[in-house]
Design a protein around this motif. Sequence first.
Motif, PDB file in Angstrom:
ATOM      1  N   GLU A  78       0.838  -1.189   0.000  1.00 24.05           N
ATOM      2  CA  GLU A  78       0.000   0.000   0.000  1.00 24.05           C
ATOM      3  C   GLU A  78       0.885   1.255   0.000  1.00 24.05           C
ATOM      4  N   LYS A  79       0.826   1.994  -1.087  1.00 22.10           N
ATOM      5  CA  LYS A  79       1.758   3.104  -1.325  1.00 22.10           C
ATOM      6  C   LYS A  79       1.660   4.216  -0.299  1.00 22.10           C
ATOM      7  N   GLU A  80       0.433   4.565   0.113  1.00 20.41           N
ATOM      8  CA  GLU A  80       0.287   5.664   1.078  1.00 20.41           C
ATOM      9  C   GLU A  80       0.904   5.304   2.423  1.00 20.41           C
ATOM     10  N   GLN A  81       0.674   4.064   2.886  1.00 20.16           N
ATOM     11  CA  GLN A  81       1.285   3.659   4.160  1.00 20.16           C
ATOM     12  C   GLN A  81       2.805   3.657   4.056  1.00 20.16           C
ATOM     13  N   LEU A  82       3.322   3.136   2.966  1.00 22.60           N
ATOM     14  CA  LEU A  82       4.774   3.103   2.793  1.00 22.60           C
ATOM     15  C   LEU A  82       5.351   4.515   2.709  1.00 22.60           C
ATOM     16  N   TYR A  83       4.628   5.427   2.100  1.00 19.50           N
ATOM     17  CA  TYR A  83       5.072   6.824   2.013  1.00 19.50           C
ATOM     18  C   TYR A  83       5.199   7.424   3.418  1.00 19.50           C
ATOM     19  N   VAL A  84       4.184   7.229   4.252  1.00 22.52           N
ATOM     20  CA  VAL A  84       4.212   7.772   5.613  1.00 22.52           C
ATOM     21  C   VAL A  84       5.347   7.132   6.412  1.00 22.52           C
ATOM     22  N   ILE A  85       5.515   5.814   6.290  1.00 20.74           N
ATOM     23  CA  ILE A  85       6.582   5.122   7.015  1.00 20.74           C
ATOM     24  C   ILE A  85       7.951   5.638   6.574  1.00 20.74           C
ATOM     25  N   ARG A  86       8.161   5.768   5.271  1.00 19.44           N
ATOM     26  CA  ARG A  86       9.440   6.216   4.735  1.00 19.44           C
ATOM     27  C   ARG A  86       9.768   7.648   5.168  1.00 19.44           C
ATOM     28  N   ASN A  87       8.738   8.497   5.295  1.00 18.43           N
ATOM     29  CA  ASN A  87       8.972   9.913   5.577  1.00 18.43           C
ATOM     30  C   ASN A  87       8.832  10.291   7.039  1.00 18.43           C
ATOM     31  N   GLY A  92      10.948  14.105  12.746  1.00 17.53           N
ATOM     32  CA  GLY A  92      11.995  13.971  13.745  1.00 17.53           C
ATOM     33  C   GLY A  92      12.067  12.595  14.391  1.00 17.53           C
ATOM     34  N   THR A  93      11.486  11.598  13.776  1.00 22.38           N
ATOM     35  CA  THR A  93      11.503  10.257  14.347  1.00 22.38           C
ATOM     36  C   THR A  93      11.301   9.221  13.244  1.00 22.38           C
ATOM     37  N   GLU A  94      11.544   7.999  13.566  1.00 23.98           N
ATOM     38  CA  GLU A  94      11.255   6.890  12.663  1.00 23.98           C
ATOM     39  C   GLU A  94       9.871   6.349  12.994  1.00 23.98           C
ATOM     40  N   ALA A  95       9.227   5.724  12.036  1.00 27.08           N
ATOM     41  CA  ALA A  95       7.951   5.071  12.304  1.00 27.08           C
ATOM     42  C   ALA A  95       8.171   3.931  13.290  1.00 27.08           C
ATOM     43  N   GLY A  96       7.251   3.815  14.230  1.00 24.86           N
ATOM     44  CA  GLY A  96       7.276   2.708  15.189  1.00 24.86           C
ATOM     45  C   GLY A  96       6.368   1.600  14.698  1.00 24.86           C
ATOM     46  N   ASP A  97       5.523   1.119  15.592  1.00 24.39           N
ATOM     47  CA  ASP A  97       4.580   0.072  15.213  1.00 24.39           C
ATOM     48  C   ASP A  97       3.587   0.589  14.180  1.00 24.39           C
ATOM     49  N   VAL A  98       3.191  -0.288  13.301  1.00 21.69           N
ATOM     50  CA  VAL A  98       2.117  -0.010  12.352  1.00 21.69           C
ATOM     51  C   VAL A  98       1.033  -1.033  12.666  1.00 21.69           C
ATOM     52  N   LEU A  99      -0.108  -0.516  13.091  1.00 24.35           N
ATOM     53  CA  LEU A  99      -1.157  -1.385  13.618  1.00 24.35           C
ATOM     54  C   LEU A  99      -2.453  -1.225  12.840  1.00 24.35           C
ATOM     55  N   GLN A 100      -3.265  -2.260  12.887  1.00 27.39           N
ATOM     56  CA  GLN A 100      -4.618  -2.199  12.359  1.00 27.39           C
ATOM     57  C   GLN A 100      -5.508  -2.701  13.495  1.00 27.39           C
ATOM     58  N   GLY A 106     -18.518  -3.497  15.879  1.00 30.44           N
ATOM     59  CA  GLY A 106     -18.691  -2.048  15.771  1.00 30.44           C
ATOM     60  C   GLY A 106     -18.517  -1.526  14.352  1.00 30.44           C
ATOM     61  N   ARG A 107     -18.139  -2.428  13.434  1.00 32.71           N
ATOM     62  CA  ARG A 107     -17.936  -2.086  12.017  1.00 32.71           C
ATOM     63  C   ARG A 107     -16.888  -0.975  11.840  1.00 32.71           C
ATOM     64  N   ARG A 108     -15.797  -1.061  12.635  1.00 29.36           N
ATOM     65  CA  ARG A 108     -14.745  -0.045  12.570  1.00 29.36           C
ATOM     66  C   ARG A 108     -13.373  -0.681  12.371  1.00 29.36           C
ATOM     67  N   LEU A 109     -12.543   0.057  11.686  1.00 32.10           N
ATOM     68  CA  LEU A 109     -11.157  -0.334  11.464  1.00 32.10           C
ATOM     69  C   LEU A 109     -10.332   0.941  11.559  1.00 32.10           C
ATOM     70  N   ARG A 110      -9.208   0.880  12.259  1.00 26.52           N
ATOM     71  CA  ARG A 110      -8.286   2.012  12.321  1.00 26.52           C
ATOM     72  C   ARG A 110      -6.899   1.536  11.931  1.00 26.52           C
ATOM     73  N   ASN A 111      -6.267   2.260  11.020  1.00 26.24           N
ATOM     74  CA  ASN A 111      -4.859   2.046  10.715  1.00 26.24           C
ATOM     75  C   ASN A 111      -4.076   3.069  11.528  1.00 26.24           C
ATOM     76  N   VAL A 112      -3.070   2.609  12.255  1.00 30.05           N
ATOM     77  CA  VAL A 112      -2.301   3.484  13.136  1.00 30.05           C
ATOM     78  C   VAL A 112      -0.817   3.294  12.838  1.00 30.05           C
ATOM     79  N   ILE A 113      -0.160   4.366  12.424  1.00 29.71           N
ATOM     80  CA  ILE A 113       1.294   4.357  12.265  1.00 29.71           C
ATOM     81  C   ILE A 113       1.832   5.212  13.400  1.00 29.71           C
ATOM     82  N   THR A 114       2.580   4.593  14.300  1.00 31.90           N
ATOM     83  CA  THR A 114       3.093   5.333  15.457  1.00 31.90           C
ATOM     84  C   THR A 114       4.436   5.982  15.120  1.00 31.90           C
ATOM     85  N   PHE A 115       4.651   7.141  15.746  1.00 36.31           N
ATOM     86  CA  PHE A 115       5.925   7.856  15.646  1.00 36.31           C
ATOM     87  C   PHE A 115       6.378   8.185  17.059  1.00 36.31           C
ATOM     88  N   PRO A 116       7.101   7.245  17.680  1.00 38.61           N
ATOM     89  CA  PRO A 116       7.502   7.420  19.075  1.00 38.61           C
ATOM     90  C   PRO A 116       8.360   8.679  19.262  1.00 38.61           C
TER      91      PRO A 116
END
Length: 167
Positions: A78-87, A92-100, A106-116
Amino acid sequence: MPILFALPSPPPSLNPTPKSQLLSLIADQHRGLATQRNPHHRSLIIESIHGLSELGKGTVTTGDGSLSGTWRMLWTTEKEQLYVIRNGPVFGTEAGDVLQVIDVKGRRLRNVITFPPHGAFVVGSEIEVVSDQRVNFRFTSAVLRGKGWRIPLPPFGQGCNNRWLQV
């Protein structure tokens, strides 16, 4: 009449499972960043994913008990996720965990890219289970958060997912 003889199973390291083969293929791919530069390796990974999908045909993977929970993303195209992780270093930090985080009831999904230590990029979605192995989603929100600030972003996109692998 054919006769099949089975030899004792070799140690696991000599007889890898399809899941362990896939995990080995993605181990050094930095969530998919390295794979973008290596089409051959990408095709091996995708072939392995398709092989696992075939093994799992007929099983229910979209039920609340099997799908709801927090999943760690190990690899994506997925290009958008990889773009956020790469940048991430832009913030001022590297991407941490990437979670779903999936809540089937509840019919909900969240994609979370952490930046510790304090940041995250969170995209919210509505989901609809459409078959035993397929979930459709539609993005509903997006926000980039840091310590003491947040920037709402316009969500865009929809699609489906039918590839989860419990490790």
